[in-house]
Design a protein around this motif. Structure first.
Motif, PDB file in Angstrom:
ATOM      1  N   ILE A 176       7.483  -6.860  48.069  1.00 25.11           N
ATOM      2  CA  ILE A 176       6.361  -7.348  48.899  1.00 25.11           C
ATOM      3  C   ILE A 176       6.602  -7.467  50.278  1.00 25.11           C
ATOM      4  O   ILE A 176       5.893  -7.233  51.239  1.00 25.11           O
ATOM      5  CB  ILE A 176       5.911  -8.896  48.205  1.00 25.11           C
ATOM      6  N   LEU A 177       7.864  -7.895  50.415  1.00 21.56           N
ATOM      7  CA  LEU A 177       8.514  -8.245  51.957  1.00 21.56           C
ATOM      8  C   LEU A 177       8.649  -6.744  52.491  1.00 21.56           C
ATOM      9  O   LEU A 177       8.296  -6.433  53.825  1.00 21.56           O
ATOM     10  CB  LEU A 177       9.883  -8.751  51.848  1.00 21.56           C
ATOM     11  N   LEU A 178       8.983  -5.458  51.713  1.00 21.96           N
ATOM     12  CA  LEU A 178       8.925  -4.291  52.190  1.00 21.96           C
ATOM     13  C   LEU A 178       7.728  -3.550  52.588  1.00 21.96           C
ATOM     14  O   LEU A 178       7.422  -3.012  53.550  1.00 21.96           O
ATOM     15  CB  LEU A 178       9.908  -3.363  51.149  1.00 21.96           C
ATOM     16  N   ALA A 179       6.622  -4.179  51.877  1.00 23.48           N
ATOM     17  CA  ALA A 179       5.417  -3.796  52.059  1.00 23.48           C
ATOM     18  C   ALA A 179       4.608  -4.501  53.428  1.00 23.48           C
ATOM     19  O   ALA A 179       3.787  -3.664  54.030  1.00 23.48           O
ATOM     20  CB  ALA A 179       4.395  -4.123  51.257  1.00 23.48           C
ATOM     21  N   VAL A 180       5.233  -5.281  53.886  1.00 32.04           N
ATOM     22  CA  VAL A 180       4.816  -6.044  55.335  1.00 32.04           C
ATOM     23  C   VAL A 180       4.955  -5.238  56.470  1.00 32.04           C
ATOM     24  O   VAL A 180       3.826  -4.996  57.374  1.00 32.04           O
ATOM     25  CB  VAL A 180       5.615  -7.274  55.280  1.00 32.04           C
ATOM     26  N   PHE A 181       6.082  -4.402  56.560  1.00 30.66           N
ATOM     27  CA  PHE A 181       6.019  -3.533  57.771  1.00 30.66           C
ATOM     28  C   PHE A 181       4.988  -2.433  57.835  1.00 30.66           C
ATOM     29  O   PHE A 181       4.278  -2.460  58.934  1.00 30.66           O
ATOM     30  CB  PHE A 181       7.461  -2.927  57.868  1.00 30.66           C
ATOM     31  N   PRO A 182       4.815  -1.840  56.792  1.00 29.14           N
ATOM     32  CA  PRO A 182       3.705  -0.680  57.030  1.00 29.14           C
ATOM     33  C   PRO A 182       2.096  -1.270  57.040  1.00 29.14           C
ATOM     34  O   PRO A 182       1.372  -0.858  57.680  1.00 29.14           O
ATOM     35  CB  PRO A 182       3.698   0.238  55.574  1.00 29.14           C
ATOM     36  N   ILE A 183       1.836  -2.418  56.217  1.00 31.55           N
ATOM     37  CA  ILE A 183       0.755  -3.317  56.518  1.00 31.55           C
ATOM     38  C   ILE A 183       0.564  -3.618  57.992  1.00 31.55           C
ATOM     39  O   ILE A 183      -0.669  -3.485  58.585  1.00 31.55           O
ATOM     40  CB  ILE A 183       0.632  -4.482  55.648  1.00 31.55           C
ATOM     41  N   LEU A 184       1.252  -4.024  58.640  1.00 26.14           N
ATOM     42  CA  LEU A 184       1.416  -4.546  60.072  1.00 26.14           C
ATOM     43  C   LEU A 184       1.072  -3.580  60.868  1.00 26.14           C
ATOM     44  O   LEU A 184       0.364  -3.376  61.843  1.00 26.14           O
ATOM     45  CB  LEU A 184       2.625  -5.173  60.338  1.00 26.14           C
ATOM     46  N   CYS A 185       1.843  -2.473  60.747  1.00 27.30           N
ATOM     47  CA  CYS A 185       1.731  -1.126  61.446  1.00 27.30           C
ATOM     48  C   CYS A 185       0.164  -0.566  61.198  1.00 27.30           C
ATOM     49  O   CYS A 185      -0.537  -0.358  62.366  1.00 27.30           O
ATOM     50  CB  CYS A 185       2.411   0.054  60.946  1.00 27.30           C
TER      51      CYS A 185
END
Length: 256
Positions: free
Chosen positions: A53-62
């Motif tokens: 989930i933490l890894l998914a934060v970056f692309p989601i923010l992008c």
């Protein structure tokens, strides 16, 4: 001989390039998560899920940033000044990757730079606030002056005799008419020093693609509208600019 014209309406290109960048990054992030899952799973499902989930934060923010900027560029979304500053940092952070993707698909560095400059100009103009004329700085490179002119306008722009051989006199007239500051600089170091001393609330900067991209980044968070110069004699020699565009931008900044 090269005549580089002011880029108009090229900012959609930057969105296309950043879309490609984020699509590639998202796919790489998904592959990374897939490869990490077996090792993380040995530590427990809860830990593995949390890390994923933490890894998914970056692309989601992008993608959130990309979507909000796309909406803002079409004037469907009013950007809060804080969000505008964050988006400004975002635009510059991915610029090296955008250049790399652009090179792969045949977009030159100058064209990608023009697209970035045009996008920042567009966003600034959509979110303009009224700036006192005396707090507007018109910043010009010395190459706009005729190369064989003996009058040193970099020390004092009012040394210009307004002979009409170059456009320094016309820009000085614009500055005098509207009451804004006007300086001619020899390079980025002097430009930053002038900005530090004058402390403007908004800047109209004239330069080539490379200098505008780096300069607009350096003076953040001061809003800058960049105007590309024209180079009929090649770079850094007897350049010109669309003075009607300069006048239009100054009026927009003063009127809000």
């Amino acid at each position: 001989m090269r005549n580089q014209q002011q880029s108009l309406g090229q900012y959609p290109l930057y969105f296309k390039l950043t879309f490609a960048v984020f699509l590639i990054l998202t796919l790489l992030w998904a592959v990374l998560g897939y490869l990490l899952w077996p090792g993380l799973h040995r530590w427990g499902v809860g830990i593995a899920t949390t890390v994923e989930i933490l890894l998914a934060v970056f692309p989601i923010l992008c993608w959130i940033m990309w979507g909000s900027m796309a909406l803002a560029s079409t004037n469907h979304l009013r950007i809060h000044p804080i969000w505008l500053r964050i988006s400004n940092r975002w635009l510059y952070a991915f610029f090296p990757v955008v250049l790399l993707i652009g090179k792969v698909v045949g977009v030159t560095k100058d064209r990608a730079s023009q697209a970035l400059i045009d996008l920042i100009n567009h966003l600034v103009e959509l979110n303009l606030y009224k700036v006192p004329a005396e707090r507007v700085l018109l910043l010009t490179p010395h190459c706009l002056q005729q190369s064989d002119c003996v009058h040193k306008v970099t020390t004092d722009v009012h040394n210009c005799k307004r002979c009409g051989r170059c456009q320094v006199g016309t820009l000085l007239e614009i500055a005098d008419t509207y009451g804004c500051k006007f300086v001619v600089v020899t390079g980025g170091t002097l430009a930053r020093l002038m900005i530090k001393n004058i402390r403007p609330k908004a800047i109209v900067a004239i330069a080539c693609e490379r200098d505008l991209v780096s300069g607009m980044n350096d003076v953040f968070p001061i809003p800058v509208i960049g105007v590309l110069n024209e180079r009929p004699c090649g770079p850094c020699c007897n350049t010109r600019v669309n003075t009607d565009r300069i006048k239009e931008v100054v009026e927009k900044l003063i009127n809000g």
